[in-house]
Design a protein around this motif. Structure first.
Motif, PDB file in Angstrom:
ATOM      1  N   VAL A  51       0.784  -0.992  -0.057  1.00  0.00           N
ATOM      2  CA  VAL A  51      -0.034   0.145  -0.108  1.00  0.00           C
ATOM      3  C   VAL A  51       0.950   1.327   0.008  1.00  0.00           C
ATOM      4  N   ARG A  52       1.758   1.180   0.754  1.00  0.00           N
ATOM      5  CA  ARG A  52       2.792   2.393   0.926  1.00  0.00           C
ATOM      6  C   ARG A  52       3.708   2.592  -0.469  1.00  0.00           C
ATOM      7  N   LYS A  53       3.930   1.628  -1.000  1.00  0.00           N
ATOM      8  CA  LYS A  53       4.623   1.729  -2.469  1.00  0.00           C
ATOM      9  C   LYS A  53       3.724   2.550  -3.438  1.00  0.00           C
ATOM     10  N   THR A  54       2.400   2.143  -3.494  1.00  0.00           N
ATOM     11  CA  THR A  54       1.618   2.345  -4.165  1.00  0.00           C
ATOM     12  C   THR A  54       1.075   3.893  -4.008  1.00  0.00           C
ATOM     13  N   LEU A  55       0.576   4.229  -2.874  1.00  0.00           N
ATOM     14  CA  LEU A  55       0.186   5.365  -2.411  1.00  0.00           C
ATOM     15  C   LEU A  55       1.607   6.607  -2.518  1.00  0.00           C
ATOM     16  N   ASP A  56       2.739   5.954  -2.243  1.00  0.00           N
ATOM     17  CA  ASP A  56       3.885   6.825  -2.253  1.00  0.00           C
ATOM     18  C   ASP A  56       4.143   7.560  -3.481  1.00  0.00           C
ATOM     19  N   LEU A  57       3.497   7.135  -4.604  1.00  0.00           N
ATOM     20  CA  LEU A  57       3.799   7.558  -5.862  1.00  0.00           C
ATOM     21  C   LEU A  57       2.988   9.098  -5.945  1.00  0.00           C
ATOM     22  N   ILE A  58       1.911   9.217  -5.027  1.00  0.00           N
ATOM     23  CA  ILE A  58       1.249  10.567  -5.137  1.00  0.00           C
ATOM     24  C   ILE A  58       1.344  11.324  -3.824  1.00  0.00           C
ATOM     25  N   LYS A  59       1.962  10.884  -2.838  1.00  0.00           N
ATOM     26  CA  LYS A  59       2.345  11.558  -1.497  1.00  0.00           C
ATOM     27  C   LYS A  59       3.109  12.563  -1.722  1.00  0.00           C
ATOM     28  N   PRO A  60       2.997  13.828  -1.375  1.00  0.00           N
ATOM     29  CA  PRO A  60       4.102  14.745  -1.554  1.00  0.00           C
ATOM     30  C   PRO A  60       5.206  14.412  -0.876  1.00  0.00           C
ATOM     31  N   ALA A  61       6.557  14.753  -1.322  1.00  0.00           N
ATOM     32  CA  ALA A  61       7.780  14.284  -0.790  1.00  0.00           C
ATOM     33  C   ALA A  61       7.914  14.629   0.562  1.00  0.00           C
ATOM     34  N   HIS A  62       7.560  15.887   1.002  1.00  0.00           N
ATOM     35  CA  HIS A  62       7.892  16.547   2.379  1.00  0.00           C
ATOM     36  C   HIS A  62       6.735  15.985   3.226  1.00  0.00           C
ATOM     37  N   ALA A  63       5.661  15.329   2.960  1.00  0.00           N
ATOM     38  CA  ALA A  63       4.728  14.880   3.758  1.00  0.00           C
ATOM     39  C   ALA A  63       5.007  13.627   4.566  1.00  0.00           C
ATOM     40  N   SER A  64       4.555  13.383   5.824  1.00  0.00           N
ATOM     41  CA  SER A  64       4.842  12.209   6.651  1.00  0.00           C
ATOM     42  C   SER A  64       3.673  11.064   5.975  1.00  0.00           C
ATOM     43  N   LYS A  65       2.683  11.609   5.629  1.00  0.00           N
ATOM     44  CA  LYS A  65       1.419  10.787   5.471  1.00  0.00           C
ATOM     45  C   LYS A  65       0.615  11.188   4.316  1.00  0.00           C
ATOM     46  N   LEU A  66      -0.202  10.431   3.360  1.00  0.00           N
ATOM     47  CA  LEU A  66      -1.056  11.132   2.264  1.00  0.00           C
ATOM     48  C   LEU A  66      -2.109  11.644   2.948  1.00  0.00           C
ATOM     49  N   HIS A  67      -2.491  12.627   2.642  1.00  0.00           N
ATOM     50  CA  HIS A  67      -3.941  13.494   3.183  1.00  0.00           C
ATOM     51  C   HIS A  67      -4.375  13.836   1.892  1.00  0.00           C
ATOM     52  N   TRP A  68      -5.781  13.669   1.816  1.00  0.00           N
ATOM     53  CA  TRP A  68      -6.614  14.293   0.654  1.00  0.00           C
ATOM     54  C   TRP A  68      -6.245  15.624   0.553  1.00  0.00           C
ATOM     55  N   ARG A  69      -6.694  16.541   1.588  1.00  0.00           N
ATOM     56  CA  ARG A  69      -6.818  17.865   1.420  1.00  0.00           C
ATOM     57  C   ARG A  69      -5.169  18.474   1.117  1.00  0.00           C
ATOM     58  N   ALA A  70      -4.127  17.650   0.912  1.00  0.00           N
ATOM     59  CA  ALA A  70      -2.663  18.034   0.884  1.00  0.00           C
ATOM     60  C   ALA A  70      -2.254  17.934  -0.579  1.00  0.00           C
ATOM     61  N   ILE A  71      -3.169  17.197  -1.310  1.00  0.00           N
ATOM     62  CA  ILE A  71      -2.657  16.625  -2.794  1.00  0.00           C
ATOM     63  C   ILE A  71      -3.448  17.673  -3.677  1.00  0.00           C
ATOM     64  N   THR A  72      -2.832  17.866  -4.874  1.00  0.00           N
ATOM     65  CA  THR A  72      -3.466  18.354  -5.937  1.00  0.00           C
ATOM     66  C   THR A  72      -4.766  17.719  -6.606  1.00  0.00           C
ATOM     67  N   GLU A  73      -5.556  18.568  -7.498  1.00  0.00           N
ATOM     68  CA  GLU A  73      -6.366  17.965  -7.880  1.00  0.00           C
ATOM     69  C   GLU A  73      -6.182  16.779  -9.014  1.00  0.00           C
ATOM     70  N   SER A  74      -5.013  16.937  -9.573  1.00  0.00           N
ATOM     71  CA  SER A  74      -4.373  15.851 -10.452  1.00  0.00           C
ATOM     72  C   SER A  74      -4.139  14.515  -9.557  1.00  0.00           C
ATOM     73  N   GLN A  75      -3.340  14.784  -8.545  1.00  0.00           N
ATOM     74  CA  GLN A  75      -3.265  13.670  -7.701  1.00  0.00           C
ATOM     75  C   GLN A  75      -4.350  13.068  -7.136  1.00  0.00           C
ATOM     76  N   GLN A  76      -5.492  13.833  -6.795  1.00  0.00           N
ATOM     77  CA  GLN A  76      -6.720  13.401  -6.234  1.00  0.00           C
ATOM     78  C   GLN A  76      -7.351  12.416  -7.320  1.00  0.00           C
ATOM     79  N   LYS A  77      -7.220  12.842  -8.583  1.00  0.00           N
ATOM     80  CA  LYS A  77      -7.738  12.101  -9.644  1.00  0.00           C
ATOM     81  C   LYS A  77      -6.982  10.592  -9.633  1.00  0.00           C
ATOM     82  N   GLN A  78      -5.609  10.917  -9.514  1.00  0.00           N
ATOM     83  CA  GLN A  78      -4.633   9.601  -9.521  1.00  0.00           C
ATOM     84  C   GLN A  78      -5.092   8.712  -8.305  1.00  0.00           C
TER      85      GLN A  78
END
Length: 188
Positions: free
Chosen positions: A35-62
């Motif tokens: 799961v981490r390998k899959t979702l790390d592809l869209i997690k912002p590099a500086h973030a400790s976790k993936l959070h919906w409100r912290a990603i772009t609309e393009s990343q949300q679609k991904q």
């Protein structure tokens, strides 16, 4: 195989007359590393976790596309809150509905929720013990883990983000994302 689920919370405040408090759960048999390998592809590099409100609309679609291709079952329990409702009351009401559904309908044995403040986790555990003593649940075990420690906790965050976005806008409406949606009613 012991069935496990991962959960998170969200509050929808736009496009609704009252705030809607939600507990979302993803039932998942995938290991944390995949799961981490899959979702790390869209997690912002500086973030400790993936959070919906912290990603772009393009990343949300991904994210939406990625989640559609994972073997997940998704459950949301929500409650409409009047302006006087405390979030903790709404959370308790949602747990009262969600936990029996997970244990009895989905046969979940372990639910891991994203940890909040320590005193909040302790209050949740006391409330869950109360549900157990009142026979709402029997054997369901609940853990609290920081969101950065287990990428499977990112799944319900993304699922709730997708659900909220679909209901507030048409940004990701073209998705066919299956969610078992239950209402806990109205809380005043």
């Amino acid at each position: 195989m012991e069935l496990k689920a991962w959960g998170d919370e969200s509050i929808l405040t736009h496009a609704t007359p009252y705030p809607i408090y939600m507990l979302g759960v993803c039932i998942c048999s995938l290991d944390e590393d995949s799961v981490r390998k899959t979702l790390d592809l869209i997690k912002p590099a500086h973030a400790s976790k993936l959070h919906w409100r912290a990603i772009t609309e393009s990343q949300q679609k991904q994210s939406c596309s990625m989640l559609q291709h994972l073997p997940l079952q998704n459950v949301i329990v929500s409650i409409s809150m009047s302006g006087l409702t405390r979030t903790e009351r709404a959370r308790r009401k949602c747990f009262e509905v969600l936990l029996p559904i997970l244990e009895n309908e989905y046969e979940i044995k372990v639910l891991t929720m994203e940890s909040r403040e320590r005193h909040q986790d302790i209050r949740d555990l006391k409330m869950i013990d109360g549900l157990r003593s009142r026979k709402f649940i029997n054997d369901l075990h609940i853990n609290f883990v920081p969101g950065a420690n287990d990428a499977r906790l990112w799944l319900p965050d993304q699922m709730l983000g997708i659900y909220n976005t679909q209901n507030a806008t048409d940004k990701v409406r073209n998705s066919s994302f299956p969610i078992d949606y239950r209402s806990a009613g109205f809380c005043s």
